[in-house]
Design a protein around this motif. Structure first.
Motif, PDB file in Angstrom:
ATOM      1  N   SER A   1       0.832  -1.195   0.000  1.00 21.61           N
ATOM      2  CA  SER A   1       0.000   0.000   0.000  1.00 21.61           C
ATOM      3  C   SER A   1       0.875   1.257   0.000  1.00 21.61           C
ATOM      4  O   SER A   1       0.653   2.182  -0.785  1.00 21.61           O
ATOM      5  CB  SER A   1      -0.888  -0.040   1.241  1.00 21.61           C
ATOM      6  OG  SER A   1      -1.978   0.807   1.105  1.00 21.61           O
TER       7      SER A   1
ATOM      8  N   CYS B   1      -6.090   1.540  -1.473  1.00 21.67           N
ATOM      9  CA  CYS B   1      -7.103   0.523  -1.159  1.00 21.67           C
ATOM     10  C   CYS B   1      -6.895  -0.709  -2.031  1.00 21.67           C
ATOM     11  O   CYS B   1      -7.254  -0.708  -3.216  1.00 21.67           O
ATOM     12  CB  CYS B   1      -8.489   1.116  -1.365  1.00 21.67           C
ATOM     13  SG  CYS B   1      -9.794  -0.003  -0.878  1.00 21.67           S
TER      14      CYS B   1
ATOM     15  N   GLU C   1      -6.342  -2.985  -7.784  1.00 22.52           N
ATOM     16  CA  GLU C   1      -7.260  -2.034  -7.159  1.00 22.52           C
ATOM     17  C   GLU C   1      -8.658  -2.296  -7.721  1.00 22.52           C
ATOM     18  O   GLU C   1      -8.802  -3.055  -8.680  1.00 22.52           O
ATOM     19  CB  GLU C   1      -6.829  -0.602  -7.486  1.00 22.52           C
ATOM     20  CG  GLU C   1      -5.476  -0.250  -6.899  1.00 22.52           C
ATOM     21  CD  GLU C   1      -5.052   1.169  -7.264  1.00 22.52           C
ATOM     22  OE1 GLU C   1      -5.514   2.101  -6.597  1.00 22.52           O
ATOM     23  OE2 GLU C   1      -4.269   1.333  -8.214  1.00 22.52           O
ATOM     24  N   LYS C   2      -9.633  -1.638  -7.142  1.00 22.84           N
ATOM     25  CA  LYS C   2     -11.012  -1.798  -7.601  1.00 22.84           C
ATOM     26  C   LYS C   2     -11.097  -1.545  -9.109  1.00 22.84           C
ATOM     27  O   LYS C   2     -10.544  -0.565  -9.608  1.00 22.84           O
ATOM     28  CB  LYS C   2     -11.906  -0.806  -6.850  1.00 22.84           C
ATOM     29  CG  LYS C   2     -13.373  -1.131  -6.957  1.00 22.84           C
ATOM     30  CD  LYS C   2     -14.230  -0.373  -5.951  1.00 22.84           C
ATOM     31  CE  LYS C   2     -15.646  -0.896  -6.079  1.00 22.84           C
ATOM     32  NZ  LYS C   2     -16.624   0.061  -6.456  1.00 22.84           N
TER      33      LYS C   2
END
Lengths: 95, 95
Positions: free
Chosen positions: B41, B48, B80-81
């Motif tokens: 991170s 995130c 990541e998303k």
């Protein structure tokens, strides 16, 4: 004494350091990542090092902990601002 | 003492972690999956993390148990998303 107490004696290891276009490569002894950075800066005339990466796959070597795991004669590439790692082209691919 | 009693001494292992487009790769030492997540991170500036997967085939690494079986210098990809794993194109495929 500090080193004896901590049970870890840093010993200089040989590394091979090349520049971004692989036109120059130097054998350099270093105990720590910081030590290597300083010596690379002098030896390869790179005043401001942006990153040291593994020549084989471009992995960034940012921490002393990861640096300690590298074996002797690992080939590293020094990158200056604006430069980036590119894969090594084997001879046959250049024909 | 805790570590001695549990009979298991966690030792940091080196990993290589890349981002979804493989433009950046970092060498990171970690003892546990959670430890690695935290360091990734910071190191790769991913606030995130959605998943950590094996770079070679996209296998999701979700549990500490599976993480412990990974060998040193395994290459992982952080997602990541909205991002997903894609196979690595060897140099010859890019010609």
């Amino acid at each position: 004494t500090q080193q004896l107490l901590s049970g870890r004696v840093p010993r200089p290891k040989p590394f091979r350091v090349t520049n971004a276009d692989r036109s120059v490569k130097k054998g350099i002894m270093a105990e720590t990542l910081e030590d290597l950075m300083n010596k690379v800066s002098d030896s390869l005339s790179v005043p401001c090092i942006m990153a040291l990466v593994l020549d084989e796959d471009g992995t960034g070597v940012d921490t002393e902990e990861f640096f300690e795991t590298l074996s002797e004669n690992t080939v590293l590439m020094v990158l200056e601002k604006g430069q980036s790692w590119t894969p090594y082209l084997k001879y046959r691919d250049q024909l």
